[in-house]
Design a protein around this motif. Structure first.
Motif, mmCIF file in Angstrom:
data_model
loop_
_atom_site.group_PDB
_atom_site.id
_atom_site.type_symbol
_atom_site.label_atom_id
_atom_site.label_comp_id
_atom_site.label_asym_id
_atom_site.label_seq_id
_atom_site.Cartn_x
_atom_site.Cartn_y
_atom_site.Cartn_z
ATOM 1 N N TYR A 346 0.820 -1.216 0.000
ATOM 2 C CA TYR A 346 0.000 0.000 0.000
ATOM 3 C C TYR A 346 0.853 1.264 0.000
ATOM 4 C CZ TYR A 346 -2.265 -3.844 2.489
ATOM 5 O OH TYR A 346 -2.696 -5.070 2.883
ATOM 6 N N ASN A 347 1.905 1.288 0.814
ATOM 7 C CA ASN A 347 2.737 2.484 0.909
ATOM 8 C C ASN A 347 3.478 2.747 -0.396
ATOM 9 O OD1 ASN A 347 2.523 3.515 3.777
ATOM 10 N ND2 ASN A 347 3.016 1.373 4.170
ATOM 11 N N TRP A 348 3.912 1.684 -1.051
ATOM 12 C CA TRP A 348 4.611 1.843 -2.332
ATOM 13 C C TRP A 348 3.677 2.469 -3.349
ATOM 14 C CZ3 TRP A 348 4.450 0.713 -7.448
ATOM 15 C CH2 TRP A 348 5.648 0.804 -8.168
ATOM 16 N N TRP A 349 2.449 1.955 -3.438
ATOM 17 C CA TRP A 349 1.508 2.498 -4.410
ATOM 18 C C TRP A 349 1.096 3.925 -4.074
ATOM 19 C CZ3 TRP A 349 0.868 1.385 -9.158
ATOM 20 C CH2 TRP A 349 1.083 0.087 -9.625
ATOM 21 N N ALA A 350 1.039 4.258 -2.802
ATOM 22 C CA ALA A 350 0.720 5.640 -2.435
ATOM 23 C C ALA A 350 1.768 6.603 -2.978
ATOM 24 C CB ALA A 350 0.613 5.775 -0.914
ATOM 25 N N ASP A 351 3.021 6.140 -3.033
ATOM 26 C CA ASP A 351 4.115 6.985 -3.529
ATOM 27 C C ASP A 351 4.185 7.032 -5.054
ATOM 28 O OD1 ASP A 351 4.909 7.589 -0.962
ATOM 29 O OD2 ASP A 351 6.437 6.012 -0.871
ATOM 30 N N TYR A 352 3.877 5.911 -5.720
ATOM 31 C CA TYR A 352 4.139 5.800 -7.153
ATOM 32 C C TYR A 352 2.884 5.812 -8.025
ATOM 33 C CZ TYR A 352 9.023 4.647 -6.161
ATOM 34 O OH TYR A 352 10.337 4.688 -5.743
ATOM 35 N N LEU A 356 2.653 6.050 -12.236
ATOM 36 C CA LEU A 356 2.386 4.834 -12.995
ATOM 37 C C LEU A 356 1.019 4.873 -13.661
ATOM 38 C CD1 LEU A 356 4.020 1.906 -11.003
ATOM 39 C CD2 LEU A 356 4.571 2.741 -13.272
ATOM 40 N N ASP A 357 0.072 5.566 -13.061
ATOM 41 C CA ASP A 357 -1.226 5.764 -13.722
ATOM 42 C C ASP A 357 -1.021 6.434 -15.076
ATOM 43 O OD1 ASP A 357 -3.189 4.606 -12.192
ATOM 44 O OD2 ASP A 357 -3.673 6.407 -11.048
ATOM 45 N N ALA A 358 -0.218 7.499 -15.081
ATOM 46 C CA ALA A 358 0.012 8.237 -16.317
ATOM 47 C C ALA A 358 0.682 7.348 -17.372
ATOM 48 C CB ALA A 358 0.868 9.466 -16.032
ATOM 49 N N GLN A 359 1.685 6.582 -16.963
ATOM 50 C CA GLN A 359 2.384 5.713 -17.910
ATOM 51 C C GLN A 359 1.479 4.595 -18.417
ATOM 52 O OE1 GLN A 359 6.659 4.784 -17.183
ATOM 53 N NE2 GLN A 359 6.311 5.706 -15.166
ATOM 54 N N PHE A 360 0.665 4.053 -17.521
ATOM 55 C CA PHE A 360 -0.220 2.951 -17.890
ATOM 56 C C PHE A 360 -1.291 3.418 -18.874
ATOM 57 C CE2 PHE A 360 -3.672 -0.125 -17.171
ATOM 58 C CZ PHE A 360 -2.976 -1.319 -17.277
ATOM 59 N N GLN A 361 -1.874 4.579 -18.593
ATOM 60 C CA GLN A 361 -2.908 5.091 -19.488
ATOM 61 C C GLN A 361 -2.323 5.474 -20.862
ATOM 62 O OE1 GLN A 361 -6.031 4.675 -18.688
ATOM 63 N NE2 GLN A 361 -5.396 3.961 -16.661
ATOM 64 N N ALA A 362 -1.096 5.975 -20.869
ATOM 65 C CA ALA A 362 -0.432 6.284 -22.136
ATOM 66 C C ALA A 362 -0.201 5.016 -22.932
ATOM 67 C CB ALA A 362 0.882 7.017 -21.872
ATOM 68 N N TRP A 363 0.198 3.938 -22.248
ATOM 69 C CA TRP A 363 0.399 2.632 -22.919
ATOM 70 C C TRP A 363 -0.923 2.105 -23.466
ATOM 71 C CZ3 TRP A 363 -1.700 -2.055 -21.051
ATOM 72 C CH2 TRP A 363 -1.309 -3.188 -21.749
#
Length: 366
Positions: A346-352, A356-363
């Protein structure tokens, strides 16, 4: 005030301005079988005891972070209580959009007097998070679409095997879980997944693995979508919340099986938006005290196969309220289902997450 419960299918109310009376509470959740379990276990008994309260349901939890940011910007908080996953609770807390709580003051003790902070223990992942359930994202598959002579899928990694298991897939339209599965199923050791994802090369490797099934994948955003796709036979295999799959299999009797290996463990709970007027804050805290006590969390497991977040609730989990079947074997934490599990960091995803949302949606848009 006449007792009523209103369930909103959309989100139009969210930005229309809070014109409800003081006894109205707008609760935000995910819809479907999960929200129905909350209604049965939490709000129906609460309204029965407090007939002056009207509960308004909004199904905007998938967009909770963005919408709370917008409400805060506009200075118009129209929600009273919001159901979010653990990582999003950390983001909202860090941004000052969710209110910090004191578990031992704001939440009920266990029946034996154990304080809430001890009873919830490690589930209290944020100072703003009020835990409800342990759930998992796992895979359902059509049992009647398994090729002749082939063993049914058992693992998240089987979603990448188009040769053995041909047909359409469904995956959540977000990086969480998909990126971890992609690396794990591409040979990255479990303990190295998140450090790998911190590198450009790791992100590229995960997206390259997802590229291998991208053309055969339907991307879902509402949690009702993958189970509907399975029910309609439009996909062979899809990721979904384990409680939704339970409902599909046990309640609707659909020809669907579950592949439990490498299910993604996560937590779900409430946050109280920061900045509520005193009367609304007092009302919602009264409800939260009731809705997260030992009995209420155990009661939710009568309606859906999610594990209660309190230690004291676990022994009270029994049979399904209408089916009469033992619920324990359907929980993600059951030993037969949890031989290989992936615990969401959870803490990792709160930071990143934002990056990663932006990169994933671009992909996805390529």
């Amino acid at each position: 005030m006449k007792l009523k419960t209103v369930i909103l299918a959309g989100t139009a109310l969210a930005f229309a301005g809070h014109t409800a009376l003081a006894a109205d509470m707008t609760l935000v959740s995910w819809g479907g079988a999960y929200q129905a379990s909350q209604k049965n276990a939490y709000t129906d008994p609460y309204v029965a005891q407090n007939p002056d309260v009207t509960v308004i349901w909004d199904e905007s939890s998938p967009e909770a972070v963005a919408k709370l940011r917008a409400m805060n910007e506009a200075g118009n908080i129209t929600w009273d209580l919001v159901d979010v996953e653990a990582a999003d609770s950390i983001r909202l807390c860090d941004e000052g959009l969710a209110m910090e709580i004191d578990p031992d003051t704001d939440l009920a003790d266990a029946p034996d007097g154990t304080k809430a902070s001890e009873d919830f223990g490690d589930m209290l992942v944020s100072e703003c998070f009020i835990p409800q359930i342990v759930f998992s994202t796992t895979f359902g598959y059509r049992t009647d679409m398994v090729p002749d002579g082939v063993e049914p899928p058992t693992s998240a990694c089987d979603v990448f095997d188009l040769e053995k298991y041909p047909g359409k897939r469904a995956l959540n339209k977000q990086p969480i879980a998909n990126m971890e599965w992609a690396l794990l199923c591409d040979g990255v050791a479990y303990e190295d997944v998140y450090t790998t994802l911190e590198t450009e090369e790791g992100v590229a490797r995960a997206l390259a693995k997802l590229d291998t099934i991208k053309d055969e994948t339907i991307w879902w955003s509402a949690s009702a979508e993958p189970v509907q796709l399975l029910a309609d036979g439009e996909i062979f295999m899809g990721s979904a919340y384990n409680g939704r799959l339970f409902s599909l299999i046990e309640e609707q009797k659909q020809p669907v099986g579950m592949a439990w290996d490498w299910q993604m463990f996560d937590l779900d709970g409430w946050v109280i938006p920061a900045g509520l007027p005193e009367d609304r804050l007092e009302a919602v805290k009264k409800f939260v005290h009731f809705a997260t006590d030992t009995q209420r969390l155990a009661d939710q497991a009568k309606y859906i196969s999610y594990g209660p977040a309190r230690k004291s609730s676990a022994p009270l989990v029994g049979k399904h309220a209408t089916l009469g079947i033992d619920m324990a074997p359907h929980m993600p934490t059951d030993p037969n289902n949890a031989k290989n599990t992936f615990v969401n960091n959870y803490n990792w995803w709160a930071d990143y997450r934002d990056d990663l949302d932006a990169q994933f949606q671009a992909w996805l848009a390529k």
